[in-house]
Design a protein around this motif. Structure first.
Motif, PDB file in Angstrom:
ATOM      1  N   MET A  60       0.806  -1.215   0.000  1.00 41.20           N
ATOM      2  CA  MET A  60       0.000   0.000   0.000  1.00 41.20           C
ATOM      3  C   MET A  60       0.842   1.269   0.000  1.00 41.20           C
ATOM      4  N   ALA A  61       2.014   1.210   0.570  1.00 39.88           N
ATOM      5  CA  ALA A  61       2.898   2.380   0.509  1.00 39.88           C
ATOM      6  C   ALA A  61       3.307   2.649  -0.936  1.00 39.88           C
ATOM      7  N   ASP A  62       3.602   1.584  -1.678  1.00 44.02           N
ATOM      8  CA  ASP A  62       3.945   1.747  -3.091  1.00 44.02           C
ATOM      9  C   ASP A  62       2.761   2.291  -3.881  1.00 44.02           C
ATOM     10  N   LEU A  63       1.558   1.823  -3.550  1.00 44.42           N
ATOM     11  CA  LEU A  63       0.368   2.324  -4.237  1.00 44.42           C
ATOM     12  C   LEU A  63       0.191   3.818  -3.963  1.00 44.42           C
ATOM     13  N   VAL A  68       0.357   9.551  -5.845  1.00 41.20           N
ATOM     14  CA  VAL A  68       0.915  10.908  -5.726  1.00 41.20           C
ATOM     15  C   VAL A  68       1.736  11.251  -6.962  1.00 41.20           C
ATOM     16  N   ARG A  69       2.527  10.294  -7.445  1.00 39.15           N
ATOM     17  CA  ARG A  69       3.350  10.549  -8.628  1.00 39.15           C
ATOM     18  C   ARG A  69       2.481  10.830  -9.854  1.00 39.15           C
ATOM     19  N   CYS A  70       1.426  10.061 -10.030  1.00 32.41           N
ATOM     20  CA  CYS A  70       0.533  10.279 -11.177  1.00 32.41           C
ATOM     21  C   CYS A  70      -0.176  11.621 -11.081  1.00 32.41           C
ATOM     22  N   ARG A  71      -0.590  11.991  -9.888  1.00 31.21           N
ATOM     23  CA  ARG A  71      -1.232  13.301  -9.711  1.00 31.21           C
ATOM     24  C   ARG A  71      -0.252  14.425 -10.052  1.00 31.21           C
ATOM     25  N   LEU A 234     -10.015  13.856  -2.175  1.00 29.94           N
ATOM     26  CA  LEU A 234      -9.168  15.046  -2.165  1.00 29.94           C
ATOM     27  C   LEU A 234      -7.759  14.706  -1.730  1.00 29.94           C
ATOM     28  N   ALA A 235      -7.619  13.938  -0.668  1.00 33.03           N
ATOM     29  CA  ALA A 235      -6.299  13.556  -0.158  1.00 33.03           C
ATOM     30  C   ALA A 235      -5.910  12.192  -0.710  1.00 33.03           C
ATOM     31  N   ALA A 236      -4.664  12.085  -1.174  1.00 30.12           N
ATOM     32  CA  ALA A 236      -4.198  10.808  -1.707  1.00 30.12           C
ATOM     33  C   ALA A 236      -4.218   9.720  -0.642  1.00 30.12           C
ATOM     34  N   ASP A 237      -3.971  10.078   0.627  1.00 32.10           N
ATOM     35  CA  ASP A 237      -3.962   9.043   1.661  1.00 32.10           C
ATOM     36  C   ASP A 237      -5.357   8.480   1.917  1.00 32.10           C
ATOM     37  N   THR A 238      -6.405   9.266   1.621  1.00 28.81           N
ATOM     38  CA  THR A 238      -7.757   8.719   1.719  1.00 28.81           C
ATOM     39  C   THR A 238      -7.990   7.691   0.614  1.00 28.81           C
ATOM     40  N   ALA A 239      -7.473   7.958  -0.574  1.00 27.48           N
ATOM     41  CA  ALA A 239      -7.575   6.973  -1.663  1.00 27.48           C
ATOM     42  C   ALA A 239      -6.873   5.679  -1.281  1.00 27.48           C
ATOM     43  N   VAL A 240      -5.724   5.786  -0.629  1.00 30.58           N
ATOM     44  CA  VAL A 240      -5.009   4.587  -0.183  1.00 30.58           C
ATOM     45  C   VAL A 240      -5.810   3.847   0.880  1.00 30.58           C
ATOM     46  N   LEU A 241      -6.442   4.579   1.791  1.00 28.40           N
ATOM     47  CA  LEU A 241      -7.281   3.945   2.801  1.00 28.40           C
ATOM     48  C   LEU A 241      -8.436   3.195   2.148  1.00 28.40           C
TER      49      LEU A 241
END
Length: 362
Positions: A60-63, A68-71, A234-241
């Protein structure tokens, strides 16, 4: 360990006015020139939208790093053309969508009329690997009651055409105007799933199998189940969650199937009510508890989700991250809550978009 991939749709906006800009074709042309051979970014229904897809990941860290990189790459390419990208599920400011020139999209506009032109909405789709169509259908049948909870977590579309809609996820209300969208009854087998899809296409009311817009479905392109309820976050970490919890739901459902545990029998009518409740209030008020379909505080339902998936989260090493992610989310609120808070502080929807542009890459 099951792989997970994420597709995000981003809004292209003017960095100063905050208004959506129909520059997707130009951005994609710039991407093709600068990075020939890459297939990360794609066009969408309207020129104000840009989609990207991550690679399948197990960590999940890699995801999260790839999201973030794609954004940031999307922002870089858009910035070269004088626009910006925002992870907003609807435009806070008024917009007149520009249909992408495409035979398929033109068919949609002609066939469905005005609802097509209202579909300038941005979602987040999560793909999770399954070993077979049979396993995939067993998963889809068992995760149905939990999908509204993912909707509430991701809700990031409170504004529409310059007004507060009173919804946390107004995108869901717009999206569900498609006749093939929404929750489904249990299919019980892959054969019945494929037969139902074929019957839908045979009616002529949908163009093809790609237009079967179930909240969760078997992917037509990959060996995955595709969960489609989430707003772009909005937040990338929410997408990861969202991706973390989705994989855990899939694994838990597969284990229950292998153990012979029956799928929940909730009716589509109740699931639609649960989904509406999640879209209307997000995490601000009660959600319908997936076990009994009765209202419970959102925080309690999220803790139930963690308990339901705890063994799967522990097996992948994601339990601590998911628990902390849920705690952080309950403390700060979802994207809809943050957008409304920004409006209170900044005073204008233009300023909301400007700040969301910044946070999209943060």
């Amino acid at each position: 360990m099951r792989t997970v991939g994420v597709e995000e749709e981003l809004l292209l906006v003017d960095p100063e006015s905050g208004e959506p800009k129909a520059l997707a074709a130009a951005v994609l042309a710039r991407v093709a020139h600068d990075d020939p051979g890459q297939h990360v970014f794609e066009r969408e229904l309207f020129g104000q939208m840009l989609e990207f897809a991550t690679h399948p990941q197990t960590n999940m860290a890699d995801l999260g790093e790839e999201i973030v990189r794609c954004r940031k790459e999307a922002a870089r390419h858009a910035g070269e053309l004088g626009c910006a990208v925002a992870a907003l599920a609807t435009s806070p400011l008024p917009v007149s969508p520009s249909l992408t020139v495409n035979e398929r999209y033109e068919w949609l506009a002609e066939h469905y009329g005005i609802p097509t032109w209202e579909q300038l909405v941005c979602g987040c789709h999560v793909h999770v690997f399954v070993e077979s169509d049979e396993e995939g259908i067993a998963v889809l049948d068992r995760i149905r009651p939990w999908l509204p909870v993912l909707r509430a977590i991701s809700a990031n579309s409170p504004f529409w055409q310059g007004r507060d809609t009173s919804y946390a996820s107004y995108r869901s209300q717009v999206w569900n105007r498609w006749p093939s969208a929404g929750p489904t009854e249990p299919f019980t087998s892959a054969e019945r799933y494929h037969r139902r899809v074929a019957e839908m296409v045979a009616t002529g009311a949908v163009l093809d199998t790609r237009m079967v817009y179930f909240d969760a479905r078997l992917s037509a392109r990959y060996p995955t189940v595709e969960i489609r309820v989430s707003d772009v976050c909005l937040a990338a970490d929410t997408a990861v969650l969202i991706a973390t919890l989705t994989r855990a739901l899939v694994e838990t459902a597969a284990q229950h199937w292998r153990a012979g545990r029956p799928a929940p029998g909730h009716s589509v009518s109740l699931l639609r009510l649960a989904d509406w409740q999640a879209a209307r209030f997000g995490l601000e008020e009660n959600l319908l508890d997936p076990a009994v379909m009765r209202p419970e505080p959102a925080a309690q339902v999220l803790r139930s989700l963690l308990r339901h998936t705890w063994d799967a989260l522990t097996a992948t090493g994601d339990a601590e991250h998911a628990e902390q992610g849920v705690a952080d989310l309950l403390r700060r609120g979802n994207g809809a809550h943050e957008q409304r808070r920004l409006l209170e502080r900044a005073g204008s929807l233009q300023d909301v978009v400007t700040e969301c542009v910044r946070r999209t890459q943060g």
